[in-house]
Design a protein around this motif. Sequence first.
Motif, PDB file in Angstrom:
ATOM      1  N   CYS A  29       0.791  -1.212   0.097  1.00 36.83           N
ATOM      2  CA  CYS A  29       0.061   0.052  -0.118  1.00 36.83           C
ATOM      3  C   CYS A  29       0.775   1.426   0.029  1.00 36.83           C
ATOM      4  O   CYS A  29       1.935   1.330   0.562  1.00 36.83           O
ATOM      5  CB  CYS A  29      -1.097   0.069   1.316  1.00 36.83           C
ATOM      6  SG  CYS A  29      -2.136  -1.016   1.323  1.00 36.83           S
ATOM      7  N   ALA A  43      -3.356   6.655   6.558  1.00 32.73           N
ATOM      8  CA  ALA A  43      -4.112   6.487   5.331  1.00 32.73           C
ATOM      9  C   ALA A  43      -3.234   5.643   4.254  1.00 32.73           C
ATOM     10  O   ALA A  43      -1.994   6.071   3.891  1.00 32.73           O
ATOM     11  CB  ALA A  43      -4.507   8.031   4.603  1.00 32.73           C
ATOM     12  N   GLY A  45      -3.698   3.377   0.333  1.00 27.50           N
ATOM     13  CA  GLY A  45      -4.423   2.840  -0.579  1.00 27.50           C
ATOM     14  C   GLY A  45      -3.859   1.987  -1.694  1.00 27.50           C
ATOM     15  O   GLY A  45      -2.696   1.637  -1.482  1.00 27.50           O
ATOM     16  N   GLU A  59     -10.238  -0.647  -5.885  1.00 32.71           N
ATOM     17  CA  GLU A  59      -9.534   0.335  -5.088  1.00 32.71           C
ATOM     18  C   GLU A  59      -9.861   0.013  -3.629  1.00 32.71           C
ATOM     19  O   GLU A  59     -10.935   0.370  -3.316  1.00 32.71           O
ATOM     20  CB  GLU A  59      -9.671   1.929  -5.568  1.00 32.71           C
ATOM     21  CG  GLU A  59      -9.265   2.265  -6.910  1.00 32.71           C
ATOM     22  CD  GLU A  59      -9.525   3.681  -7.392  1.00 32.71           C
ATOM     23  OE1 GLU A  59      -8.697   4.368  -7.228  1.00 32.71           O
ATOM     24  OE2 GLU A  59     -10.940   3.831  -7.834  1.00 32.71           O
ATOM     25  N   PHE A  61      -9.343   1.817   0.232  1.00 31.42           N
ATOM     26  CA  PHE A  61      -8.579   2.758   1.179  1.00 31.42           C
ATOM     27  C   PHE A  61      -8.774   2.670   2.500  1.00 31.42           C
ATOM     28  O   PHE A  61      -9.741   1.965   2.928  1.00 31.42           O
ATOM     29  CB  PHE A  61      -9.188   4.084   0.621  1.00 31.42           C
ATOM     30  CG  PHE A  61      -9.159   4.577  -0.772  1.00 31.42           C
ATOM     31  CD1 PHE A  61      -7.991   5.119  -1.159  1.00 31.42           C
ATOM     32  CD2 PHE A  61     -10.243   3.962  -1.592  1.00 31.42           C
ATOM     33  CE1 PHE A  61      -8.023   5.838  -2.548  1.00 31.42           C
ATOM     34  CE2 PHE A  61      -9.981   4.628  -2.925  1.00 31.42           C
ATOM     35  CZ  PHE A  61      -9.029   5.245  -3.168  1.00 31.42           C
ATOM     36  N   LEU A  63      -8.115   4.021   6.300  1.00 31.75           N
ATOM     37  CA  LEU A  63      -7.866   5.271   6.982  1.00 31.75           C
ATOM     38  C   LEU A  63      -8.078   4.815   8.669  1.00 31.75           C
ATOM     39  O   LEU A  63      -9.096   4.430   8.765  1.00 31.75           O
ATOM     40  CB  LEU A  63      -8.877   6.267   6.640  1.00 31.75           C
ATOM     41  CG  LEU A  63      -8.485   6.732   5.170  1.00 31.75           C
ATOM     42  CD1 LEU A  63      -9.763   6.011   4.386  1.00 31.75           C
ATOM     43  CD2 LEU A  63      -8.189   8.098   5.138  1.00 31.75           C
ATOM     44  N   ALA A  86     -11.238   9.423   0.681  1.00 35.93           N
ATOM     45  CA  ALA A  86     -10.958   8.479  -0.179  1.00 35.93           C
ATOM     46  C   ALA A  86     -11.768   8.761  -1.705  1.00 35.93           C
ATOM     47  O   ALA A  86     -11.161   8.909  -2.691  1.00 35.93           O
ATOM     48  CB  ALA A  86     -11.737   7.163  -0.067  1.00 35.93           C
ATOM     49  N   LEU A  89      -9.407  11.063  -3.684  1.00 36.28           N
ATOM     50  CA  LEU A  89      -8.411  10.479  -4.316  1.00 36.28           C
ATOM     51  C   LEU A  89      -8.398   9.756  -5.697  1.00 36.28           C
ATOM     52  O   LEU A  89      -7.413   9.592  -6.068  1.00 36.28           O
ATOM     53  CB  LEU A  89      -7.482   9.699  -3.200  1.00 36.28           C
ATOM     54  CG  LEU A  89      -7.032  10.328  -1.990  1.00 36.28           C
ATOM     55  CD1 LEU A  89      -6.661   9.292  -0.900  1.00 36.28           C
ATOM     56  CD2 LEU A  89      -6.102  11.291  -2.034  1.00 36.28           C
ATOM     57  N   ARG A  90      -9.547   9.336  -5.836  1.00 33.62           N
ATOM     58  CA  ARG A  90     -10.022   8.631  -6.918  1.00 33.62           C
ATOM     59  C   ARG A  90      -9.769   9.534  -8.195  1.00 33.62           C
ATOM     60  O   ARG A  90     -10.146  10.736  -8.390  1.00 33.62           O
ATOM     61  CB  ARG A  90     -11.380   8.106  -6.837  1.00 33.62           C
ATOM     62  CG  ARG A  90     -11.588   7.121  -5.561  1.00 33.62           C
ATOM     63  CD  ARG A  90     -12.944   6.590  -5.747  1.00 33.62           C
ATOM     64  NE  ARG A  90     -12.969   5.473  -6.694  1.00 33.62           N
ATOM     65  CZ  ARG A  90     -13.943   5.215  -7.105  1.00 33.62           C
ATOM     66  NH1 ARG A  90     -15.346   5.757  -6.984  1.00 33.62           N
ATOM     67  NH2 ARG A  90     -13.999   4.102  -8.369  1.00 33.62           N
ATOM     68  N   VAL A 102     -13.835   1.695   1.184  1.00 34.37           N
ATOM     69  CA  VAL A 102     -12.990   2.196   2.440  1.00 34.37           C
ATOM     70  C   VAL A 102     -13.033   1.606   3.747  1.00 34.37           C
ATOM     71  O   VAL A 102     -14.144   0.940   4.009  1.00 34.37           O
ATOM     72  CB  VAL A 102     -13.631   3.759   2.440  1.00 34.37           C
ATOM     73  CG1 VAL A 102     -12.771   4.543   3.548  1.00 34.37           C
ATOM     74  CG2 VAL A 102     -13.713   4.407   1.282  1.00 34.37           C
TER      75      VAL A 102
END
Length: 172
Positions: A29, A43, A45, A59, A61, A63, A86, A89-90, A102
Amino acid sequence: MNPHGSESTADATATYLTALHERLTADGCTVTLPNWNDSPVVAAGRADRKVRWFGTKVELFVLAAAVPEIDVAALGEFTEWAMRYAKSLRGGIPGARNAAFVLPALVSVRVRPEAAQWAAHDARILDTTLISRPLTVEVAPATVRTTMYRGRVVWGGMFTSHVLEKAALYFP
């Protein structure tokens, strides 16, 4: 009563978050350290693609933040923040994106029972583009107790086992 109780609480949650950071990094990650309500957040991803998903990219994520006590209000607020974070960030074109999940986790030595029940109740969906599975992580001197929804979801259901495998790896 321990006069250093708050120090041991901070130590327990910091130790857990450090170990989480290491597990996320070891799994490939990308890890960053943004802030939520003036608290540092671990955090991370990653994206995975498998043939059995018909080539769809997933995807994920993660946190996680430490708080003095986990209650429903704090977990709900953190979950909403994590999903918005999240989503920001995509990449890609909205509507043509791949699946995104998430795992928002609050870590504490004190978890209110209703917060753990809220986390275990069901996954949350944001704009049909993100699915979250909030977690409570109670760190006690001898044990760690993680609570989250482990059932299937209608939207993104074919990825359930993958998400649960990653959750088990990151939050043992």
